[in-house]
Design an enzyme around this catalytic site. Structure first.
Site, mmCIF file in Angstrom:
data_model
loop_
_atom_site.group_PDB
_atom_site.id
_atom_site.type_symbol
_atom_site.label_atom_id
_atom_site.label_comp_id
_atom_site.label_asym_id
_atom_site.label_seq_id
_atom_site.Cartn_x
_atom_site.Cartn_y
_atom_site.Cartn_z
ATOM 1 N N HIS A 262 -25.247 22.843 2.187
ATOM 2 C CA HIS A 262 -25.530 23.726 0.959
ATOM 3 C C HIS A 262 -24.733 24.794 0.426
ATOM 4 C CE1 HIS A 262 -28.427 24.291 -2.583
ATOM 5 N NE2 HIS A 262 -28.418 25.515 -2.078
ATOM 6 N N THR B 48 -6.267 -2.614 1.999
ATOM 7 C CA THR B 48 -5.559 -2.107 3.194
ATOM 8 C C THR B 48 -6.602 -1.980 4.234
ATOM 9 O OG1 THR B 48 -3.784 -1.264 2.076
ATOM 10 C CG2 THR B 48 -4.136 -0.504 4.230
ATOM 11 N N GLU C 48 -25.062 16.839 0.442
ATOM 12 C CA GLU C 48 -26.550 16.858 0.977
ATOM 13 C C GLU C 48 -27.524 16.079 0.206
ATOM 14 O OE1 GLU C 48 -28.076 20.530 0.077
ATOM 15 O OE2 GLU C 48 -26.844 21.259 -1.488
ATOM 16 N N GLU D 88 -8.019 2.341 -12.251
ATOM 17 C CA GLU D 88 -7.329 3.561 -12.079
ATOM 18 C C GLU D 88 -6.198 4.045 -13.011
ATOM 19 O OE1 GLU D 88 -7.905 3.218 -7.370
ATOM 20 O OE2 GLU D 88 -6.403 2.162 -8.088
ATOM 21 N N CYS E 73 -1.730 1.893 -3.020
ATOM 22 C CA CYS E 73 -2.285 2.952 -2.807
ATOM 23 C C CYS E 73 -1.815 4.413 -2.631
ATOM 24 C CB CYS E 73 -3.060 2.716 -1.366
ATOM 25 S SG CYS E 73 -3.367 1.018 -0.738
ATOM 26 N N TYR F 298 -10.329 -2.393 -9.895
ATOM 27 C CA TYR F 298 -10.116 -1.086 -9.877
ATOM 28 C C TYR F 298 -8.697 -0.424 -9.977
ATOM 29 C CZ TYR F 298 -8.498 -3.352 -5.578
ATOM 30 O OH TYR F 298 -7.933 -3.978 -4.392
ATOM 31 N N ARG G 17 -16.306 -5.707 -11.656
ATOM 32 C CA ARG G 17 -17.131 -6.636 -11.250
ATOM 33 C C ARG G 17 -17.042 -6.802 -9.416
ATOM 34 N NH1 ARG G 17 -15.835 -12.891 -11.616
ATOM 35 N NH2 ARG G 17 -17.757 -14.029 -11.125
ATOM 36 N N LYS H 45 0.092 5.517 -6.215
ATOM 37 C CA LYS H 45 -1.170 5.419 -6.978
ATOM 38 C C LYS H 45 -1.941 6.658 -7.002
ATOM 39 C CE LYS H 45 -4.669 3.794 -5.985
ATOM 40 N NZ LYS H 45 -5.869 4.488 -5.274
ATOM 41 N N CYS I 199 0.976 -1.167 -0.097
ATOM 42 C CA CYS I 199 0.032 0.019 -0.003
ATOM 43 C C CYS I 199 0.939 1.202 -0.067
ATOM 44 C CB CYS I 199 -0.915 -0.053 1.159
ATOM 45 S SG CYS I 199 -1.999 1.429 1.253
#
Length: 461
Positions: free
Chosen positions: A434, A343, A439, A214, A75, A210, A237, A78, A70
């Site tokens: 807002h 992770t 929201e 990515e 992670c 992913y 998937r 990346k 990681c």
């Protein structure tokens, strides 16, 4: 019966049979799981040692580093590249907000790569200091089992040293794998993709997970032509199908060429690059071919059979619900067990598909799709989609999903609310901030659909 000694005071750990162990706990692997396990045990007074391979950005049998996949080759680096690639779109968006950008905007890949490497070197040092400050003994080298209480560490110079421990924790992670096709040696994995000397102009990516998605976005954002191949009809998937549909649409909107239901059959080196042949007979020339088709547990060199530790057919260590292996004093955590290979482990599983497994009554699904406020000015054609899944009987919110800008930050806060048992009524009574995308989660009042447990949706897309 001898008294067990927990504190690390330069003495051995006494055991009942009159012998002694060097440590209460010996950890193999200083990635996320190994570091957490060793620090926590040391904080409770245990005498702990941990072994890890020498640092290098690209892993191998003899290279690794404190922080693991990681931090060093996953992670963290990346996400640095994700940040870097996002500016191209921001520059385009800026024009409709009144910014006049004259002249060429140049991207320096080597500069980003240098800064990325500096950061992971820094983090490797941070993890070492954390372990040292926790009183954990750090040993450099590759660990393997001799028996249920003995670990042999092969040092970088080839010498070997054995250590005994009452408990052993295996946290060696996993490694990216290559697809077994002719020319597979011409492809790279995510390890190498994070450290390429030159930025590719033409990239082919095999995989629909992913990591593949990515890197497709990263390289496209940096100006490359990207072709993404995957076996199913949609990428990602196992994730929420509605989110997958939006992701596919957004990828195409960015100019990434999608090839669903397509695999690669052969890679060949040519004067112009790598010739990629698909199982449909298509041919593409690429500078880089990335295999993002899964990972395999790092268990092959652990000599697990010597201690009787059982593994499955792919080499993942078998554990029970408490991470205990088939040997009572040996434990395993993280990717080496091939459970949830992330992770934080808390992978987004708030799909209607999985929520129905938990719900005994009907499930209420609330969804919202909208153009983010920023995009209404920039004209970027990317929708944001949100979903809440609610148990109709208890009103409890079982899951939340989101695809769009700032999704990680928003969903992290949502996860806390769900762990606390938040209901749909709680969401409805919460005042929204807002204007914000977040929201929308507290203003979804209209039911999209109702699903009964007897009609659980199945997908093989």
């Amino acid at each position: 019966m001898a008294r067990k000694m927990l504190k690390d005071e330069g003495v051995e750990v006494a055991v009942a049979d009159g012998g002694s162990y060097d440590y209460d706990l010996f950890v193999i692997g200083a990635g996320s799981g190994g570091v957490r396990g060793s620090r926590t045990s040391a904080s409770f007074g245990a005498k702990v040692a941990i072994c890890e391979l020498p640092f290098h950005p690209i892993s191998s049998d003899w290279q690794g580093g404190h922080g693991g996949t990681c931090v060093i080759r996953g992670c963290v680096p990346k996400k640095i590249l994700v940040y870097g690639s996002s500016f191209r779109g921001e520059f385009e968006d800026a024009k409709n907000f009144g910014w006049e950008i004259n002249g060429d905007i140049n991207f320096n890949w080597k500069k980003l790569l240098e800064n990325k490497t500096q950061e992971i070197v820094r983090l490797n040092g941070v993890y070492q200091r954390i372990l040292g400050n926790s009183g954990v003994t750090m040993i450099e080298g590759a660990g393997s089992l001799v028996d249920a209480h003995t670990v042999e560490v092969t040092k970088p110079d080839g010498s070997k040293q054995r250590y005994t421990a009452k408990h052993i924790l295996i946290a060696t992670g996993s490694r990216a794998q290559r697809v077994n096709i002719p020319g597979k040696e011409l492809a790279i994995t995510s390890d190498e993709a994070l450290s390429l000397e030159e930025l590719p102009k033409r990239a082919v990516i095999l995989g629909g997970g992913y990591i593949a998605v990515e890197f497709a976005s990263i390289w496209k954002g940096m100006g490359a032509q990207v072709d993404l191949f995957y076996r199913k009809e949609l990428p990602l998937r196992g994730f929420d199908d509605e989110m997958r549909t939006v992701v596919a649409s957004n990828l195409e909107g960015r100019g990434i060429r999608l090839h669903p239901g397509t695999n690669l059959s052969e890679l060949t080196k040519t004067a112009d690059g790598i010739k990629v042949v698909t199982d449909k007979g298509e041919e593409i020339i690429a500078d880089v071919v990335l295999f993002a088709t899964g990972r395999t547990p790092n268990s092959q060199r652990l000599n697990l059979e010597a201690a009787g530790v059982e593994v499955d057919n792919i080499g993942a260590i078998k554990v029970d619900d408490y991470s205990r292996t088939s040997v009572p004093n040996i434990w395993a955590v993280g990717d080496v067990t091939n459970r949830i290979n992330l992770t934080p482990v808390a992978l987004m599983e708030a799909t209607c598909f999985s929520a129905l497994e938990e719900a005994k009554s009907d499930v209420l699904v609330y969804t919202s799709s909208f153009n983010p406020m920023k995009n209404s000015i920039s004209k970027r054609q990317e929708k944001t989609v949100m979903k809440l899944v609610v148990d109709s009987e208890t009103d409890r919110v079982l899951g939340a999903s989101m695809c769009g800008p700032d999704a990680p930050e928003i969903i992290q806060g949502m996860a806390v609310a769900l762990k606390c048992g938040a209901t749909k009524a709680t969401f409805d009574s919460t005042v929204g901030i807002h204007p914000s995308a977040a929201e929308e989660f507290v203003t979804m009042r209209t039911l999209t659909r109702r699903v009964s447990p007897s009609s659980k949706p199945k997908t093989n897309l």
